[in-house]
Scaffold this motif. Structure first.
Motif, PDB file in Angstrom:
ATOM      1  N   GLY A 231     -45.946  31.376 -85.277  1.00 41.60           N
ATOM      2  CA  GLY A 231     -45.610  31.069 -83.892  1.00 41.60           C
ATOM      3  C   GLY A 231     -45.431  32.300 -83.020  1.00 41.60           C
ATOM      4  N   TRP A 232     -45.237  33.464 -83.627  1.00 47.29           N
ATOM      5  CA  TRP A 232     -45.099  34.700 -82.846  1.00 47.29           C
ATOM      6  C   TRP A 232     -46.442  35.219 -82.334  1.00 47.29           C
ATOM      7  CZ3 TRP A 232     -42.008  37.248 -87.368  1.00 47.29           C
ATOM      8  CH2 TRP A 232     -40.698  36.752 -87.380  1.00 47.29           C
ATOM      9  N   VAL A 233     -47.500  34.985 -83.130  1.00 47.11           N
ATOM     10  CA  VAL A 233     -48.798  35.596 -82.834  1.00 47.11           C
ATOM     11  C   VAL A 233     -49.384  34.982 -81.560  1.00 47.11           C
ATOM     12  CG1 VAL A 233     -51.137  36.018 -83.684  1.00 47.11           C
ATOM     13  CG2 VAL A 233     -49.199  36.051 -85.279  1.00 47.11           C
ATOM     14  N   GLY A 234     -49.650  35.839 -80.600  1.00 46.77           N
ATOM     15  CA  GLY A 234     -50.178  35.380 -79.326  1.00 46.77           C
ATOM     16  C   GLY A 234     -49.102  34.996 -78.331  1.00 46.77           C
ATOM     17  N   THR A 235     -47.834  34.974 -78.768  1.00 45.35           N
ATOM     18  CA  THR A 235     -46.726  34.672 -77.847  1.00 45.35           C
ATOM     19  C   THR A 235     -45.878  35.925 -77.651  1.00 45.35           C
ATOM     20  OG1 THR A 235     -45.389  33.791 -79.689  1.00 45.35           O
ATOM     21  CG2 THR A 235     -46.691  32.217 -78.408  1.00 45.35           C
ATOM     22  N   PRO A 238     -48.784  40.529 -80.268  1.00 49.09           N
ATOM     23  CA  PRO A 238     -50.192  40.490 -79.853  1.00 49.09           C
ATOM     24  C   PRO A 238     -51.081  39.870 -80.920  1.00 49.09           C
ATOM     25  CG  PRO A 238     -49.561  42.717 -80.499  1.00 49.09           C
ATOM     26  CD  PRO A 238     -48.302  41.906 -80.478  1.00 49.09           C
ATOM     27  N   GLN A 239     -52.154  39.247 -80.481  1.00 50.52           N
ATOM     28  CA  GLN A 239     -53.138  38.730 -81.422  1.00 50.52           C
ATOM     29  C   GLN A 239     -53.659  39.854 -82.313  1.00 50.52           C
ATOM     30  OE1 GLN A 239     -53.748  35.356 -81.184  1.00 50.52           O
ATOM     31  NE2 GLN A 239     -54.954  35.382 -83.080  1.00 50.52           N
ATOM     32  N   GLY A 240     -53.698  41.042 -81.765  1.00 52.40           N
ATOM     33  CA  GLY A 240     -54.167  42.192 -82.519  1.00 52.40           C
ATOM     34  C   GLY A 240     -53.285  42.569 -83.691  1.00 52.40           C
ATOM     35  N   ALA A 241     -52.059  42.024 -83.739  1.00 58.59           N
ATOM     36  CA  ALA A 241     -51.171  42.306 -84.873  1.00 58.59           C
ATOM     37  C   ALA A 241     -51.777  41.832 -86.184  1.00 58.59           C
ATOM     38  CB  ALA A 241     -49.806  41.653 -84.661  1.00 58.59           C
ATOM     39  N   ASN A 393     -53.742  33.427 -93.577  1.00 58.66           N
ATOM     40  CA  ASN A 393     -54.331  32.155 -93.152  1.00 58.66           C
ATOM     41  C   ASN A 393     -53.382  31.383 -92.244  1.00 58.66           C
ATOM     42  OD1 ASN A 393     -56.753  32.536 -94.477  1.00 58.66           O
ATOM     43  ND2 ASN A 393     -56.118  31.440 -96.327  1.00 58.66           N
ATOM     44  N   VAL A 394     -52.074  31.488 -92.507  1.00 58.38           N
ATOM     45  CA  VAL A 394     -51.103  30.822 -91.639  1.00 58.38           C
ATOM     46  C   VAL A 394     -51.003  31.552 -90.308  1.00 58.38           C
ATOM     47  CG1 VAL A 394     -48.719  30.037 -91.391  1.00 58.38           C
ATOM     48  CG2 VAL A 394     -49.813  29.992 -93.637  1.00 58.38           C
ATOM     49  N   LEU A 395     -50.894  32.869 -90.340  1.00 58.63           N
ATOM     50  CA  LEU A 395     -50.770  33.647 -89.106  1.00 58.63           C
ATOM     51  C   LEU A 395     -51.970  33.455 -88.189  1.00 58.63           C
ATOM     52  CD1 LEU A 395     -49.409  37.089 -90.408  1.00 58.63           C
ATOM     53  CD2 LEU A 395     -48.111  35.181 -89.465  1.00 58.63           C
ATOM     54  N   SER A 396     -53.152  33.330 -88.784  1.00 55.95           N
ATOM     55  CA  SER A 396     -54.374  33.206 -87.986  1.00 55.95           C
ATOM     56  C   SER A 396     -54.685  31.770 -87.600  1.00 55.95           C
ATOM     57  CB  SER A 396     -55.558  33.799 -88.764  1.00 55.95           C
ATOM     58  OG  SER A 396     -55.755  33.103 -89.990  1.00 55.95           O
ATOM     59  N   GLY A 397     -53.849  30.830 -87.994  1.00 56.84           N
ATOM     60  CA  GLY A 397     -54.027  29.434 -87.615  1.00 56.84           C
ATOM     61  C   GLY A 397     -54.984  28.646 -88.481  1.00 56.84           C
TER      62      GLY A 397
END
Length: 421
Positions: A231-235, A238-241, A393-397
């Motif tokens: 839930g942190w990624v993109g909020t 950064p997506q780049g993380a 896989n979870v972080l990237s959706g």
């Protein structure tokens, strides 16, 4: 006169026997600079105290290359190759049968070291190494920004998320459009295994594989922890993380682009350097806890191990005790800058005078949790690969936390088979 002559003869005979018993031991050492200076200090102490000779051997700086060389040397049972060496935290189980059992020789030392680091070095109930220096995950934060917005450092991941969201919005509204609330190591590699362990264990979701070797990852708390991070990624991150390792995260934070950062202790010194844009503005603290858990930091660092093929194991243990005692650890801090593994040194005035920032790390190191390497032994590389790929896989959706922990449970059980080996 006759009695005196006999005494002199006896003394000469005893001296010759001592010389005959003197051995040359070999210890891993950096070839130049401060590392060599530390090794010369150890050499002087060892040779003075034992009468043996100490030589140094250089290993490759790359961990993978170094491990490969060790495995070649140990496969040949080469007793002349090395007596005392440093093993990565995750190698202790893998190198078990090639390292000396130290249980009886170092039993009295256990209380002197941080418990997580000591426990990491126990394989099947036997002590196989002694902590050399420590590393563990920590949370860095911008003190100035927390003060600006009237916030306190977060005790929980929930608080971190709220604070990061608020301050990120405030800084962007003030014109800092690329400002982020959090950066961490999200690339699919060993560093993500460390982050995942911290998230899962801090939520009470276990350590993926428990100390008895049982796979324990398929549980609701572990799933929630991974979903939280996704839930942190993109909020607030950064997506780049998803491509960040340690240095990418540090670059963003140290250049003033993030409020919080998960990283290792080395980043503190760099953040406070004279050329750092955030010098004097950075605080460090233990990682937050989950709603149903506690603060947990992944353990890093290196361990002193004695080769099982050493031709003089007693002298090698004597050398081990020298390099791991309080005096030697102070010297290593002074010359090389590595963090001590002895608890008492974090309250030692001389240590804190040399490195005042270490006062911030005592509680962090006290919460350090080993990765599931000792119990999974030679299969840890496959275990870690499975962990960081499932987490990615979870972080990237691509997967939910619930599906990821169920799949990971099955995969780890297949890797284990009848037993870890």
């Amino acid at each position: 006169m006759k009695v005196r002559t006999l005494s002199m003869v006896a003394a000469l005979v005893a001296a010759s026997l001592n010389v005959a018993k003197a051995d040359t031991l070999r210890m891993e050492c950096a070839p130049t600079g401060a590392g060599k200076e530390f090794c010369d200090y150890v050499k002087d102490r060892f040779e003075t105290q034992t009468g043996h000779t100490l030589e140094f051997i250089e290993f490759p700086p790359s961990s993978d290359e170094k491990l490969g060389l060790f495995q070649q040397l140990f496969a040949a049972r080469d007793g002349n190759a090395v007596d005392l060496f440093q093993a990565d935290t995750v190698w202790v189980g893998l190198l078990d049968r090639h390292t000396l059992d130290l249980t009886e020789q170092v039993a009295e030392l256990e209380a002197d070291f941080f418990p997580g680091a000591w426990q990491n070095n126990i394989v099947n109930g036997r002590v196989k190494a002694v902590p050399a220096f420590l590393d563990s995950g920590a949370l860095y934060y911008r003190q100035d920004l927390l003060e600006k917005y009237g916030e306190q450092p977060p005790a929980s991941w929930e608080e971190l998320t709220r604070i990061a969201t608020r301050i990120q919005e405030g800084e962007r509204a003030a014109g800092h459009r690329n400002f982020w609330g959090l950066v961490f190591q999200g690339k699919s590699y060993e560093g993500l295994t460390c982050n995942a362990l911290e998230w899962v264990a801090s939520h009470g979701g276990g350590d993926f594989v428990d100390s008895d070797g049982q796979v324990t990852i398929d549980n609701a708390r572990a799933a929630r922890a991974l979903d939280m991070a996704a839930g942190w990624v993109g909020t607030i991150a950064p997506q780049g993380a998803l491509g960040y390792m340690e240095e990418e995260a540090r670059a963003v934070f140290q250049n003033g682009g993030a409020l919080f950062m998960r990283n290792w202790p080395y980043a503190y010194v760099l953040a406070q350097a004279d050329n750092s844009p955030v010098k004097g503005k950075v605080g460090v603290m233990p990682l937050p806890s989950g709603a149903e858990g506690e603060s947990v930091a992944a353990l890093g660092g290196w361990q002193w191990s004695v080769s099982a093929y050493s031709k003089n194991p007693e002298a090698a243990v004597a050398l081990l005790k020298i390099v791991s005692d309080a005096e030697a650890q102070k010297k290593a801090l002074q010359l090389v800058g590595v963090a001590p593994s002895r608890v008492a040194l974090y309250e030692d005035p001389e240590v804190l005078a040399m490195a005042p920032y270490l006062a911030e790390f005592r509680d962090i190191f006290a919460n350090a949790r080993p990765r599931p390497a000792t119990q999974t032994r030679g299969q840890y590389a496959r275990v870690s690969n499975a962990i960081y790929n499932a987490t990615y896989n979870v972080l990237s959706g691509r997967s939910s936390g619930e599906q990821a922990v169920a799949d990971l449970q099955s995969r780890l059980e297949r890797i284990k088979g009848k037993d870890w080996r």
